[in-house]
Design a protein around this motif. Sequence first.
Motif, PDB file in Angstrom:
ATOM      1  N   TRP A  27       0.838  -1.212   0.000  1.00  9.62           N
ATOM      2  CA  TRP A  27       0.000   0.000   0.000  1.00  9.62           C
ATOM      3  C   TRP A  27       0.860   1.243   0.000  1.00  9.62           C
ATOM      4  O   TRP A  27       0.583   2.212  -0.729  1.00  9.62           O
ATOM      5  N   LEU A  28       1.939   1.249   0.801  1.00 14.55           N
ATOM      6  CA  LEU A  28       2.816   2.420   0.852  1.00 14.55           C
ATOM      7  C   LEU A  28       3.501   2.645  -0.491  1.00 14.55           C
ATOM      8  O   LEU A  28       3.635   3.792  -0.950  1.00 14.55           O
ATOM      9  N   TYR A  29       3.914   1.567  -1.141  1.00 14.46           N
ATOM     10  CA  TYR A  29       4.586   1.684  -2.435  1.00 14.46           C
ATOM     11  C   TYR A  29       3.671   2.351  -3.458  1.00 14.46           C
ATOM     12  O   TYR A  29       4.075   3.292  -4.163  1.00 14.46           O
ATOM     13  N   PHE A  30       2.444   1.887  -3.562  1.00 14.89           N
ATOM     14  CA  PHE A  30       1.535   2.452  -4.560  1.00 14.89           C
ATOM     15  C   PHE A  30       1.106   3.872  -4.186  1.00 14.89           C
ATOM     16  O   PHE A  30       0.804   4.682  -5.068  1.00 14.89           O
ATOM     17  N   THR A  31       1.073   4.182  -2.887  1.00 13.65           N
ATOM     18  CA  THR A  31       0.778   5.557  -2.483  1.00 13.65           C
ATOM     19  C   THR A  31       1.878   6.499  -2.946  1.00 13.65           C
ATOM     20  O   THR A  31       1.617   7.582  -3.477  1.00 13.65           O
ATOM     21  N   VAL A  32       3.134   6.082  -2.747  1.00 14.30           N
ATOM     22  CA  VAL A  32       4.262   6.895  -3.205  1.00 14.30           C
ATOM     23  C   VAL A  32       4.227   7.035  -4.723  1.00 14.30           C
ATOM     24  O   VAL A  32       4.512   8.110  -5.271  1.00 14.30           O
ATOM     25  N   ARG A  33       3.889   5.974  -5.418  1.00 15.09           N
ATOM     26  CA  ARG A  33       3.786   6.040  -6.880  1.00 15.09           C
ATOM     27  C   ARG A  33       2.747   7.080  -7.310  1.00 15.09           C
ATOM     28  O   ARG A  33       2.926   7.759  -8.328  1.00 15.09           O
TER      29      ARG A  33
END
Length: 274
Positions: free
Chosen positions: A232-238
């Motif tokens: 979830w954090l990865y896609f939020t940063v993306r």
Amino acid sequence: MRFLLRPGWLALTAVVFTFAICCFTLLSPWQFSRNAEREQQNSALETSFTAAPVPLAQLLPPGSVPGRYTEWHLVTVTGQYLADKEVVARLRTVQGEGAYEVLTPMRTTDGTVVLIDRGYVRLDSKSGALPFAPPPAGTVQVTARVRADETDPKNRDAFADASTGGRLQSYVVDSRVVARASGLDIRPGYFQLDVGQPGVLGALPLPQTDSGPFLSYALQWIAFGAMALLGWLYFTVRELKPGGALDASDDPARRKSVAEILAEDELAESGHQK
């Protein structure tokens, strides 16, 4: 940042965080508790395997029943076998092969009746119990392991018919079933004969002290919860940096973000509706 308030993203966030919370607070602790229970059980088993036998009344006073801390312990029992009240437990498996277990009540010297599991016998060609020796007559002293009664979910009584050759058979090893079949007042639990004891047939093997997969399962649930949050954090940063690791000023031909693609799809759909 407005993409964080989109219904689809809010739903995804709720699912991810709910799953992670369940992993950390429910699923992983449950597996840790099961691992602790198994370690406690194994410790009790190992202690019982090596402890010296004690008189039955010392380990289990009258009115007590076998429990977690007394099962498998060795006790000495003195009395007379009641061979005419014997019951055979059917549909058993010993070391991967079909067998019967022979259950014989014993009246102890103080008048208490206990159920003795004399061990197992193999099957004949018709899946019946092979002939086995009767228990010795007269007063004998046996060393046996304390066992808790099994429970038949269907609560079936012992029976005898032409298929059993007139011998009483039960579906579980349960002092209550034998008590109803024999009319005896048998104390709860039963006592499994050890090797070389008077009346023993095939001595039943001891259980293996296997730690089981619970600890690895607990660690897996922790890993799954962490992976969900990291994803979830990865896609939020993306979403915050649409070009991935590159900033928009470094790459004019950057890729579109998921939020931008969703917004374009919504605009296109609204245009078609008009």
